[in-house]
Design an enzyme around this catalytic site. Structure first.
Site, short mmCIF file in Angstrom:
data_model
loop_
_atom_site.label_atom_id
_atom_site.label_comp_id
_atom_site.label_asym_id
_atom_site.label_seq_id
_atom_site.Cartn_x
_atom_site.Cartn_y
_atom_site.Cartn_z
N HIS A 54 -30.43 -28.94 24.17
CA HIS A 54 -31.41 -28.20 23.36
C HIS A 54 -30.70 -27.67 22.13
O HIS A 54 -29.87 -26.76 22.22
CB HIS A 54 -32.01 -27.06 24.18
CG HIS A 54 -33.07 -26.29 23.47
ND1 HIS A 54 -33.78 -25.27 24.08
CD2 HIS A 54 -33.57 -26.37 22.21
CE1 HIS A 54 -34.65 -24.76 23.22
NE2 HIS A 54 -34.54 -25.41 22.07
N GLU B 5 -33.93 -31.76 23.04
CA GLU B 5 -34.95 -30.72 22.99
C GLU B 5 -34.85 -29.97 21.67
O GLU B 5 -33.77 -29.54 21.28
CB GLU B 5 -34.78 -29.74 24.15
CG GLU B 5 -34.96 -30.37 25.52
CD GLU B 5 -34.77 -29.38 26.65
OE1 GLU B 5 -35.18 -29.70 27.78
OE2 GLU B 5 -34.19 -28.29 26.41
N HIS C 266 -37.09 -26.75 34.71
CA HIS C 266 -36.87 -25.34 34.37
C HIS C 266 -36.73 -24.52 35.64
O HIS C 266 -37.65 -24.40 36.44
CB HIS C 266 -37.96 -24.73 33.49
CG HIS C 266 -37.48 -23.50 32.76
ND1 HIS C 266 -36.67 -23.57 31.65
CD2 HIS C 266 -37.66 -22.19 33.00
CE1 HIS C 266 -36.38 -22.35 31.23
NE2 HIS C 266 -36.96 -21.49 32.05
#
Length: 238
Positions: free
Chosen positions: A45, A72, A189
């Site tokens: 990310h 991400e 997550h």
């Protein structure tokens, strides 16, 4: 059941490196260890504040991996330009707040629909697949379908925090809805060995993204051992 893919997020390897602003641990080396122990793709990310992953990390990983890179990013012009330059196999669009410790929820695809459409089109024009990170919500998936995205990643954070049957049912229904609408369904997550095993049993989910837990386990057991165990857990869930 068919084999489920494991995406390993290595953001917090960069967090450890950045704590002393050193060149180690090396993200490419860690990524290759992950791949050798069962990771099917690598996720990073690149946040606006660059709190862990840096621009140079993304380019190095793309140049040195023999598995897909899943990038991400927030849906902003700066990140779009970087994604087009890097050419990852897939971009996952996530919501982002500077003050949050980690991504706190899914994209509001309905309210961002008009903005997201040209953004996604540009990624597709550069042959980059697009995933939207969303809550397990049928309405959000319907809007994602209209955007012709390649994948949906269901936010499993609420389930992992509360472990309720109601939240698991939402994930089950959302995954089935993705399948019905011909959208590949991923999830991630907050997953650990136990919750990942449960989510891996959900029909129509084809990939899991797991990061923080694996890096924490690596402190005790080593990165290779932790990833190998996770791959075994999700491909042979009891």
């Amino acid at each position: 059941m068919s084999s489920i893919a494991l995406g390993v997020n290595i953001d917090h390897i960069a967090t450890l490196r950045n704590a002393r602003n050193t060149e180690y641990p090396d993200l490419v080396e860690i990524a290759n260890i992950a791949v050798n122990n069962g990771a099917d793709f690598i996720t990073v990310h690149l946040r606006e504040d660059r709190r862990h992953i840096r621009d140079s990390d993304v380019f190095r990983l793309k140049d040195n991996l023999n598995v897909p890179l899943n990038l991400e990013i927030a849906a902003i012009d700066e990140m779009l330009a970087i994604a087009i330059a890097v050419q990852p196999e897939c971009v996952c669009l996530v919501p982002e707040k500077r003050q949050e410790l980690t991504t706190e929820g899914g994209l509001d695809v309905k309210n961002m629909f008009t903005y997201l459409m040209p953004f996604i089109t540009q990624l597709h024009n550069h042959n980059i697949k697009v995933t939207l990170f969303v809550e397990p919500d049928i309405n959000q998936i319907n809007y994602a379908k209209k955007l012709s995205v390649d994948n949906i990643e269901l936010h499993t954070g609420v389930y992992c925090n509360h472990n309720t049957q109601n939240e698991l049912n939402r994930i089950l229904e959302a995954a089935k809805h993705c399948y019905t609408n011909k959208i590949e369904c991923h999830a991630g997550h907050g997953l650990d060995y136990q919750s990942a095993a449960t989510i891996a049993r959900v029909p129509y989910i084809s990939a899991l993204n797991i990061g923080h837990f694996l890096i924490c386990e690596a402190v005790l057991h080593g990165i290779g051992t932790s990833i190998y165990k996770m791959k075994k857990v999700i491909t042979n869930p009891l």
